[in-house]
Write a protein that holds these residues in place. Structure first.
Motif, PDB file in Angstrom:
ATOM      1  N   ASN A  92       5.080  -1.958   2.222  1.00 58.51           N
ATOM      2  CA  ASN A  92       4.211  -0.532   2.209  1.00 58.51           C
ATOM      3  C   ASN A  92       5.119   0.574   2.051  1.00 58.51           C
ATOM      4  OD1 ASN A  92       1.606  -1.619   2.646  1.00 58.51           O
ATOM      5  ND2 ASN A  92       2.898  -2.616   4.401  1.00 58.51           N
ATOM      6  N   LEU A  93       4.763   1.627   1.205  1.00 57.56           N
ATOM      7  CA  LEU A  93       5.381   2.878   1.200  1.00 57.56           C
ATOM      8  C   LEU A  93       4.777   3.948   2.199  1.00 57.56           C
ATOM      9  CD1 LEU A  93       7.446   5.162   0.299  1.00 57.56           C
ATOM     10  CD2 LEU A  93       6.063   5.121  -1.715  1.00 57.56           C
ATOM     11  N   PHE A  94       5.305   4.271   3.324  1.00 58.44           N
ATOM     12  CA  PHE A  94       4.832   5.549   3.926  1.00 58.44           C
ATOM     13  C   PHE A  94       5.646   6.808   3.763  1.00 58.44           C
ATOM     14  CE2 PHE A  94       4.179   1.465   6.188  1.00 58.44           C
ATOM     15  CZ  PHE A  94       3.011   1.576   6.553  1.00 58.44           C
ATOM     16  N   LYS A  95       4.959   7.651   3.437  1.00 56.73           N
ATOM     17  CA  LYS A  95       5.589   9.152   3.189  1.00 56.73           C
ATOM     18  C   LYS A  95       4.842  10.328   3.560  1.00 56.73           C
ATOM     19  CE  LYS A  95       8.118  11.576  -0.707  1.00 56.73           C
ATOM     20  NZ  LYS A  95       8.632  11.331  -2.091  1.00 56.73           N
ATOM     21  N   SER A  96       5.563  11.081   4.377  1.00 52.43           N
ATOM     22  CA  SER A  96       4.881  12.443   4.806  1.00 52.43           C
ATOM     23  C   SER A  96       3.821  12.204   5.665  1.00 52.43           C
ATOM     24  CB  SER A  96       4.668  13.392   3.825  1.00 52.43           C
ATOM     25  OG  SER A  96       5.944  13.597   3.058  1.00 52.43           O
ATOM     26  N   ASN A  97       3.611  11.274   6.336  1.00 44.55           N
ATOM     27  CA  ASN A  97       2.493  10.881   7.580  1.00 44.55           C
ATOM     28  C   ASN A  97       2.995  11.779   8.869  1.00 44.55           C
ATOM     29  OD1 ASN A  97       0.730   9.062   6.132  1.00 44.55           O
ATOM     30  ND2 ASN A  97       2.827   7.877   5.993  1.00 44.55           N
ATOM     31  N   ASP A  98       2.255  12.781   9.217  1.00 43.80           N
ATOM     32  CA  ASP A  98       2.730  13.611   9.824  1.00 43.80           C
ATOM     33  C   ASP A  98       3.217  13.396  11.291  1.00 43.80           C
ATOM     34  OD1 ASP A  98       3.431  16.446  10.590  1.00 43.80           O
ATOM     35  OD2 ASP A  98       1.718  16.533  11.987  1.00 43.80           O
ATOM     36  N   LEU A  99       2.508  12.302  11.964  1.00 47.51           N
ATOM     37  CA  LEU A  99       2.859  11.925  13.407  1.00 47.51           C
ATOM     38  C   LEU A  99       3.717  10.650  13.258  1.00 47.51           C
ATOM     39  CD1 LEU A  99      -0.198  12.989  15.486  1.00 47.51           C
ATOM     40  CD2 LEU A  99       1.891  14.120  15.310  1.00 47.51           C
ATOM     41  N   ALA A 100       3.380   9.589  12.719  1.00 46.20           N
ATOM     42  CA  ALA A 100       4.194   8.794  12.635  1.00 46.20           C
ATOM     43  C   ALA A 100       3.769   7.782  11.240  1.00 46.20           C
ATOM     44  CB  ALA A 100       3.596   7.781  13.808  1.00 46.20           C
ATOM     45  N   GLY A 101       4.789   6.867  10.838  1.00 48.24           N
ATOM     46  CA  GLY A 101       4.551   5.809   9.959  1.00 48.24           C
ATOM     47  C   GLY A 101       3.576   4.876  10.495  1.00 48.24           C
TER      48      GLY A 101
ATOM     49  N   GLY B 131       9.573  10.994   6.423  1.00 43.95           N
ATOM     50  CA  GLY B 131       8.924  12.049   6.660  1.00 43.95           C
ATOM     51  C   GLY B 131       8.028  12.441   7.640  1.00 43.95           C
ATOM     52  N   SER B 132       7.992  11.446   8.795  1.00 47.73           N
ATOM     53  CA  SER B 132       7.194  11.591  10.190  1.00 47.73           C
ATOM     54  C   SER B 132       7.953  11.938  11.394  1.00 47.73           C
ATOM     55  CB  SER B 132       6.483  10.299  10.189  1.00 47.73           C
ATOM     56  OG  SER B 132       5.606   9.645   9.125  1.00 47.73           O
ATOM     57  N   VAL B 133       7.349  12.388  12.328  1.00 41.36           N
ATOM     58  CA  VAL B 133       8.052  12.711  13.695  1.00 41.36           C
ATOM     59  C   VAL B 133       8.401  11.306  14.178  1.00 41.36           C
ATOM     60  CG1 VAL B 133       7.767  13.227  16.100  1.00 41.36           C
ATOM     61  CG2 VAL B 133       6.572  14.581  14.184  1.00 41.36           C
ATOM     62  N   ASN B 134       7.738  10.223  14.325  1.00 44.29           N
ATOM     63  CA  ASN B 134       8.390   8.956  14.654  1.00 44.29           C
ATOM     64  C   ASN B 134       8.046   8.222  13.270  1.00 44.29           C
ATOM     65  OD1 ASN B 134       9.267   8.283  17.452  1.00 44.29           O
ATOM     66  ND2 ASN B 134       7.235   9.068  17.982  1.00 44.29           N
ATOM     67  N   GLY B 135       9.033   7.203  12.947  1.00 44.20           N
ATOM     68  CA  GLY B 135       8.984   6.413  11.846  1.00 44.20           C
ATOM     69  C   GLY B 135       8.352   5.289  12.062  1.00 44.20           C
ATOM     70  N   ILE B 136       8.836   4.614  13.148  1.00 41.72           N
ATOM     71  CA  ILE B 136       8.058   3.354  13.689  1.00 41.72           C
ATOM     72  C   ILE B 136       8.034   3.623  15.345  1.00 41.72           C
ATOM     73  CG2 ILE B 136       8.048   0.719  14.060  1.00 41.72           C
ATOM     74  CD1 ILE B 136       9.379   0.569  11.275  1.00 41.72           C
ATOM     75  N   PHE B 137       6.901   3.424  15.808  1.00 43.42           N
ATOM     76  CA  PHE B 137       7.012   3.613  17.290  1.00 43.42           C
ATOM     77  C   PHE B 137       6.201   2.489  17.882  1.00 43.42           C
ATOM     78  CE2 PHE B 137       4.644   4.675  21.152  1.00 43.42           C
ATOM     79  CZ  PHE B 137       5.567   5.111  21.955  1.00 43.42           C
TER      80      PHE B 137
ATOM     81  N   ASN C 283       0.922  -1.039  -0.038  1.00 48.26           N
ATOM     82  CA  ASN C 283      -0.069  -0.042  -0.082  1.00 48.26           C
ATOM     83  C   ASN C 283       0.654   1.075   0.143  1.00 48.26           C
ATOM     84  OD1 ASN C 283      -2.721  -1.250   0.583  1.00 48.26           O
ATOM     85  ND2 ASN C 283      -1.492  -2.080   2.199  1.00 48.26           N
ATOM     86  N   LEU C 284       0.175   2.320  -0.494  1.00 44.36           N
ATOM     87  CA  LEU C 284       0.760   3.709  -0.476  1.00 44.36           C
ATOM     88  C   LEU C 284       0.217   4.617   0.479  1.00 44.36           C
ATOM     89  CD1 LEU C 284       2.752   5.815  -1.167  1.00 44.36           C
ATOM     90  CD2 LEU C 284       1.268   6.325  -3.287  1.00 44.36           C
ATOM     91  N   MET C 285       1.016   4.830   1.578  1.00 45.71           N
ATOM     92  CA  MET C 285       0.113   5.810   2.588  1.00 45.71           C
ATOM     93  C   MET C 285       0.985   7.247   2.781  1.00 45.71           C
ATOM     94  SD  MET C 285      -0.677   2.951   5.465  1.00 45.71           S
ATOM     95  CE  MET C 285      -1.198   1.453   4.985  1.00 45.71           C
ATOM     96  N   PHE C 286       0.438   8.265   2.477  1.00 48.11           N
ATOM     97  CA  PHE C 286       0.914   9.692   2.311  1.00 48.11           C
ATOM     98  C   PHE C 286       0.224  10.725   2.810  1.00 48.11           C
ATOM     99  CE2 PHE C 286      -0.814   9.537  -1.842  1.00 48.11           C
ATOM    100  CZ  PHE C 286      -1.038  10.866  -2.298  1.00 48.11           C
ATOM    101  N   GLY C 287       0.546  11.771   3.319  1.00 52.89           N
ATOM    102  CA  GLY C 287      -0.322  12.627   3.650  1.00 52.89           C
ATOM    103  C   GLY C 287      -1.342  12.439   4.785  1.00 52.89           C
ATOM    104  N   ASN C 288      -1.351  11.264   5.753  1.00 51.62           N
ATOM    105  CA  ASN C 288      -2.136  11.224   6.743  1.00 51.62           C
ATOM    106  C   ASN C 288      -1.509  11.726   8.128  1.00 51.62           C
ATOM    107  OD1 ASN C 288      -4.026   9.496   5.205  1.00 51.62           O
ATOM    108  ND2 ASN C 288      -2.199   8.397   5.057  1.00 51.62           N
ATOM    109  N   SER C 289      -2.281  11.697   9.165  1.00 51.67           N
ATOM    110  CA  SER C 289      -1.436  12.011  10.446  1.00 51.67           C
ATOM    111  C   SER C 289      -0.533  10.900  10.884  1.00 51.67           C
ATOM    112  CB  SER C 289      -2.500  12.225  11.416  1.00 51.67           C
ATOM    113  OG  SER C 289      -3.263  13.508  11.236  1.00 51.67           O
ATOM    114  N   ILE C 290      -1.253   9.686  10.915  1.00 53.52           N
ATOM    115  CA  ILE C 290      -0.498   8.226  11.169  1.00 53.52           C
ATOM    116  C   ILE C 290      -0.890   7.418   9.953  1.00 53.52           C
ATOM    117  CG2 ILE C 290      -0.268   6.492  12.615  1.00 53.52           C
ATOM    118  CD1 ILE C 290      -0.912   8.029  15.036  1.00 53.52           C
ATOM    119  N   GLY C 291       0.123   6.587   9.601  1.00 53.53           N
ATOM    120  CA  GLY C 291       0.083   5.553   8.409  1.00 53.53           C
ATOM    121  C   GLY C 291      -0.806   4.515   8.992  1.00 53.53           C
TER     122      GLY C 291
END
Length: 295
Positions: A207-216, A234-240, A185-193
């Motif tokens: 999956n590709l996570f790009k520019s999800n604001d708070l976390a992938g 492009g997130s604050v936390n990549g993986i939390f 899946n492609l997840m971009f421009g969400n708050s969290i992926g």
């Protein structure tokens, strides 16, 4: 760098989506056990949104054989309960919830079309799974502008693949679910992926996570999940992973160019405390140190 602030921001967004599970639009479709989990762990909602999902025709008969048949091309309406495999024939622009899964073992084929909602602060869900098993949502296609693009509330062995999620608060939200497959899946421009609460056995791959604001990806109180071969930027936390998430396997991911921390295990909790395994991940920053390949 204050990693507790990063966690707080991610959990605020996570909790606001969790609160939608006790909205009238969803309460009738989930078990009391899930209600109890969320009422104890997440804040309740004060929303008075009275938009109810339509309980109109389910576009099928009710026989078990119908649920496992190949998808049929059909015109759907927003809020419709789906009880057989379907293939979209047009875009859906919804002011309510999008599609509600009403049977096990069916396939929803987006067929290149877009399912749009009224906005990420709307408390509406793109595709809602309520304790359903062995359901597949497949692209190509786009789910955008919902509070949760896809919501798994309980259920086992569901799958979502080749879908683009954008402009949602949380692209894919799991709570109390088991063995969800989220791949390609492609997840971009969400708050969290992807956010998971009290879920286990999920596999997030390629999956590709790009520019999800708070976390992938955010895991809370979730165990034995696997995250592999994903790209997160492009997130604050990549993986939390929080301190109550245990025995998860995070391997062979590219987690780079995030604004806070690429890999975060409980804000610095040693991995031997919650038994999470991080291996062969290409990243620059981690807490605790040493989770990145060659660092």
């Amino acid at each position: 760098m204050n990693n507790k602030i990063y966690l707080m921001a991610a959990l605020i967004a996570f909790a606001s989506v969790g609160a939608l599970l006790i909205q009238p639009t969803v309460a009738s479709a989930q078990s009391s056990m899930i209600d109890n989990i969320l009422n104890s762990a997440l804040p309740s909602s004060n929303s008075n949104d009275n938009n109810q999902p339509s309980q109109a025709s389910d576009s099928s008969g009710s026989s078990d054989s119908a649920s496992t048949a190949a998808p049929i091309s059909t015109s759907l309406s927003c809020g419709q309960v789906i009880k057989q495999s379907v293939k979209l024939t047009a875009n859906l622009d919804c002011k309510t919830d999008g599609i509600i899964v009403g049977a096990d073992g069916i396939t929803i084929d987006l067929n290149g079309f877009t399912l749009s909602g009224p906005g990420e602060k709307s408390s509406k869900v793109g595709i809602m799974f309520a304790d359903n098993d062995e359901v597949t949502v497949q692209g190509p296609g786009t789910i955008k502008s919902f509070q949760a693009g896809a919501l798994f509330s309980g259920g086992e062995d569901n799958k979502i693949s080749r879908v683009t999620f954008t402009e949602n608060e949380i692209a894919v939200f799991e709570t109390g679910s088991k063995n969800v497959v989220i791949e390609d899946n492609l997840m971009f421009g969400n708050s969290i992926g992807v956010a998971a609460h009290s879920s286990s056995g999920s596999k997030l791959t390629t999956n590709l996570f790009k520019s999800n604001d708070l976390a992938g990806v955010t895991l809370v109180n979730s165990a034995a999940n696997e995250l592999s071969m994903n790209t997160i930027q492009g997130s604050v936390n990549g993986i939390f992973l929080d301190g109550q998430s245990t025995e998860n396997n995070v391997n062979s991911n590219n987690v780079l160019q995030n604004r806070g921390v690429d890999l975060n295990n409980g804000n610095g909790l040693p991995t031997n405390i919650n038994n999470n395994v991080f291996s062969d991940n290409n990243c620059n920053t981690s807490v605790p140190d040493g989770l990145c390949l060659g660092r």
